[in-house]
Write a protein that holds these residues in place. Structure first.
Motif, PDB file in Angstrom:
ATOM      1  N   ASP A 193      -3.712  12.914   5.286  1.00 34.53           N
ATOM      2  CA  ASP A 193      -4.859  12.227   4.687  1.00 34.53           C
ATOM      3  C   ASP A 193      -5.810  13.329   4.228  1.00 34.53           C
ATOM      4  O   ASP A 193      -6.462  13.978   5.052  1.00 34.53           O
ATOM      5  N   ASN A 222       3.071  14.201  -3.983  1.00 31.04           N
ATOM      6  CA  ASN A 222       3.067  12.743  -3.939  1.00 31.04           C
ATOM      7  C   ASN A 222       4.481  12.235  -3.687  1.00 31.04           C
ATOM      8  O   ASN A 222       4.684  11.304  -2.918  1.00 31.04           O
ATOM      9  N   ALA A 281       1.135  13.201   0.379  1.00 31.97           N
ATOM     10  CA  ALA A 281      -0.188  12.549   0.308  1.00 31.97           C
ATOM     11  C   ALA A 281      -0.152  11.523  -0.814  1.00 31.97           C
ATOM     12  O   ALA A 281       0.711  11.565  -1.702  1.00 31.97           O
ATOM     13  N   THR A 282      -1.084  10.584  -0.804  1.00 30.74           N
ATOM     14  CA  THR A 282      -1.084   9.519  -1.807  1.00 30.74           C
ATOM     15  C   THR A 282      -1.450  10.076  -3.183  1.00 30.74           C
ATOM     16  O   THR A 282      -2.196  11.056  -3.295  1.00 30.74           O
ATOM     17  N   PHE A 290       2.682  13.655   6.844  1.00 26.64           N
ATOM     18  CA  PHE A 290       1.829  12.888   5.931  1.00 26.64           C
ATOM     19  C   PHE A 290       0.406  13.348   6.179  1.00 26.64           C
ATOM     20  O   PHE A 290      -0.042  13.435   7.328  1.00 26.64           O
ATOM     21  N   HIS A 301       0.824  -1.208   0.000  1.00 31.39           N
ATOM     22  CA  HIS A 301       0.000   0.000   0.000  1.00 31.39           C
ATOM     23  C   HIS A 301       0.860   1.260   0.000  1.00 31.39           C
ATOM     24  O   HIS A 301       1.757   1.421   0.844  1.00 31.39           O
ATOM     25  N   GLU A 302       0.564   2.132  -0.969  1.00 34.94           N
ATOM     26  CA  GLU A 302       1.313   3.388  -1.114  1.00 34.94           C
ATOM     27  C   GLU A 302       1.274   4.204   0.180  1.00 34.94           C
ATOM     28  O   GLU A 302       2.273   4.799   0.574  1.00 34.94           O
ATOM     29  N   LYS A 303       0.108   4.200   0.845  1.00 32.18           N
ATOM     30  CA  LYS A 303      -0.039   4.988   2.076  1.00 32.18           C
ATOM     31  C   LYS A 303       0.980   4.566   3.130  1.00 32.18           C
ATOM     32  O   LYS A 303       1.617   5.409   3.779  1.00 32.18           O
ATOM     33  N   ASP A 304       1.182   3.235   3.312  1.00 28.45           N
ATOM     34  CA  ASP A 304       2.139   2.729   4.310  1.00 28.45           C
ATOM     35  C   ASP A 304       3.559   3.194   3.984  1.00 28.45           C
ATOM     36  O   ASP A 304       4.314   3.588   4.870  1.00 28.45           O
ATOM     37  N   GLN A 332      -5.249  10.155  -3.892  1.00 26.18           N
ATOM     38  CA  GLN A 332      -5.962  11.269  -3.259  1.00 26.18           C
ATOM     39  C   GLN A 332      -5.683  12.585  -3.976  1.00 26.18           C
ATOM     40  O   GLN A 332      -6.596  13.380  -4.205  1.00 26.18           O
TER      41      GLN A 332
END
Length: 577
Positions: free
Chosen positions: A90, A129, A154-155, A88, A72-75, A158
């Protein structure tokens, strides 16, 4: 073999024997890394730290994780942000200042995957990103020359999503300016509500939502903005965002359309209106609710053609359809449709009414509210303010010489008692109940205080259902399922089964899904089950007998739909597991 697995082997983080063992099972080389993390040879957290270190050292580009859908990109970005000592963010959890995006070109933001978020006296916060892209940071600093840029991360998904919202906001920029000019030139509140440009904006919103197959429209005020979200295939998507000053005239005009009191902002209100969207007329059921920053307005889109949906077109498989149809054609008894909110129970009830309505039978419904108006059916709208509750309406209905009765929802013991008495005195009663599966409906009725012998005598059929999203046919492709999932579900899945998923395309808004379909289980009350219910048997005993009678559960029905390629295994596990 993929690059990360090769580097982990070279680094000594994983052993060659582990990889060889997985290869011996005939596993796809691209899925080796996933199964290594699933089998516990290496934790996902350790893998993410390894990738982040390689990105910081310049050996990997951030885009390497695009090749691994299970990383997962977020992790990765959270770990990267911690190492680089930056924030970071959200984006879904903050109230962004959209005025900042007016100061820079959308093309530049798209080029660098950057999004200005907030501004104070000292700095401008911009989410990137890739926080290691120096060119992007310098370009953004040139666009905001008066204040230093504060970097956040941020991802990609998003940022793309919010840039799309900015693009939509720009598309109605001319209309919003016209609304502002009109409001500034008009002094009285009455004239502001009659302003024609706000009606044009409502038309744009309704058109956009209906074109995207929405079921509900949410107009929500926040501290800085006014958001319009729409529910497509059961999921909410933000489609428009306006500055806060557009909200009051928009809310007032919507309330006027539904004949609500525009001066009353402290109490919830309900209403409805009809309007032409394109060449078709739609009904809109509107509900207002006072919130911290203004009234939240939700409009349910009622497409009159949906009321005429046939049961066989709703996605019922042939076996379930025949069982349910047999129940509908019994002369008397009670038929229940169960499931959580938003599982399509009302659509099934209307499909059943379509099947039942004819000139020879008197069909009466009690609903709260009446969603679709139908010929040959007497529909009663519940009104608790004047004492017309479900139970009160039902008592009167029984004096109207009905043949068939539909109750929108059984909410209390009194309504259930009257429904069962009606079923036992020669009427066919159809209704809904909030339970997770069909067999639980029997115990729920007993919990509500109905004796077991009455339940066993009255019940004919119980259907439990859910809605699953259908795979988009434009981007459908075969999906690889992990060995552990296949092992867990081996009793439901034959060897050599193939599963499919949607990759995501413009047609389906990059979701991979287009439309929804029902999965269901239909429990026919046989003589054996009737006897067990009368004795107050346990759920396990009822379930065992139902299986002997040919009962197919909801989850099995969902797996069958996934095996057919109608939906994905992930969607079935999300909805029915």
């Amino acid at each position: 073999m993929d690059r990360i697995t090769s580097d982990l082997l070279a680094n000594g983080s994983i052993m060659k024997s582990q990889v060889d063992r997985l290869l011996a099972k005939g596993l796809d080389t691209n899925l080796i890394l996933r199964d290594i993390t699933l089998s516990g040879f290496m934790t996902m957290d350790r893998l993410v730290r390894f990738i982040v270190d390689k990105i910081i050292s310049g050996e990997y580009d951030l885009s390497i994780i695009d090749n691994y859908d299970y990383i997962h990109e977020k992790d990765v970005l959270i770990k990267l942000a911690q190492k680089q000592n930056i924030m970071f963010i959200d984006l879904d959890s903050i109230d962004m200042d959209y005025r900042l995006t007016d100061k820079v070109s959308l093309a530049q933001l798209k080029k660098y995957y950057a999004l200005p978020i907030s501004e104070d006296e000292l700095s401008v916060v911009i989410a990137f990103n890739d926080p290691l892209n120096i060119d992007a940071q310098e370009a953004m600093q040139r666009l905001f020359p008066r204040k230093p840029v504060k970097i956040a991360v941020a991802t990609k998904k998003q940022i793309e999503s919010y840039l799309f919202k900015v693009e939509l906001k720009d598309s109605v920029k001319g209309l919003v300016k016209k609304i502002r000019d009109e409001l500034n030139s008009i002094s009285s509140v009455e004239e502001q509500q009659e302003a024609s440009s706000i009606l044009l904006l409502i038309d744009v919103i309704l058109n956009a939502c209906i074109k995207s197959r929405a079921s509900d429209i949410h107009v929500e005020p926040s501290e800085k903005n006014c958001m319009v979200r729409t529910r497509i295939d059961g999921k909410l998507i933000e489609i428009f965002i306006f500055e806060k000053d557009i909200y009051p005239p928009l809310a007032s005009r919507l309330k006027l359309l539904a004949n609500l009191d525009i001066a009353e902002k402290r109490k919830p209100q309900d209403g409805r209106f009809s309007t032409l969207v394109g060449a078709r007329e739609y009904d809109f059921r509107i509900s207002t609710l006072p919130t911290l920053y203004g009234e939240s307005i939700v409009m349910r889109i009622l497409d009159k053609q949906k009321a005429l949906v046939k049961l066989e077109d709703a996605g019922m498989d042939a076996l379930s359809y025949n069982k349910f149809l047999k129940g509908l054609h019994t002369p008397y008894g009670i038929i229940l449709v169960t499931g959580p909110t938003g599982s399509g129970k009302t659509t099934t009830l209307y499909g059943a009414l379509n099947e039942l309505r004819n000139v020879e039978d008197k069909v009466i419904t009690v609903e709260d509210p009446v969603e679709y108006r139908m010929n040959l059916i007497q529909q009663v709208q519940v009104n608790p303010k004047v004492g017309l509750t479900f139970a009160a309406a039902l008592r009167s209905i029984l004096r109207q010489d009905p043949d068939k009765i539909m109750i929108g929802e059984i909410r209390d013991q009194e309504t259930l008692e009257i429904a069962i008495k009606a079923a036992l005195t020669g009427h066919l009663v159809i209704s809904t109940l909030h339970t997770n599966d069909s067999i639980s409906a029997i115990t729920r009725m007993a919990d509500m205080g109905i004796p077991h012998y009455l339940i066993s005598s009255a019940l004919v059929t119980i259907q439990a259902q859910r809605l699953v999203r259908k795979i988009c046919q434009n981007c459908k492709e075969e999906e690889k399922i992990s060995a552990s999932t296949l092992e867990e579900l081996h009793t439901f899945i034959p060897d050599g089964s193939r599963f499919y998923a949607g990759k995501g395309c413009k047609e389906c808004n990059e979701t991979g899904y287009m439309g929804r379909e029902m999965i269901c289980e239909v429990l026919t009350i046989t003589d054996e089950l009737r006897s067990l219910i009368a004795k107050g048997a346990s759920i396990d005993a009822l379930h065992t007998q139902a299986l002997k009678d040919g009962f197919v559960g909801l989850f099995k029905n969902g797996i069958d739909k996934a095996l057919e390629g109608t939906t994905s295994l992930e969607e079935v596990l999300r909805v029915a597991k």
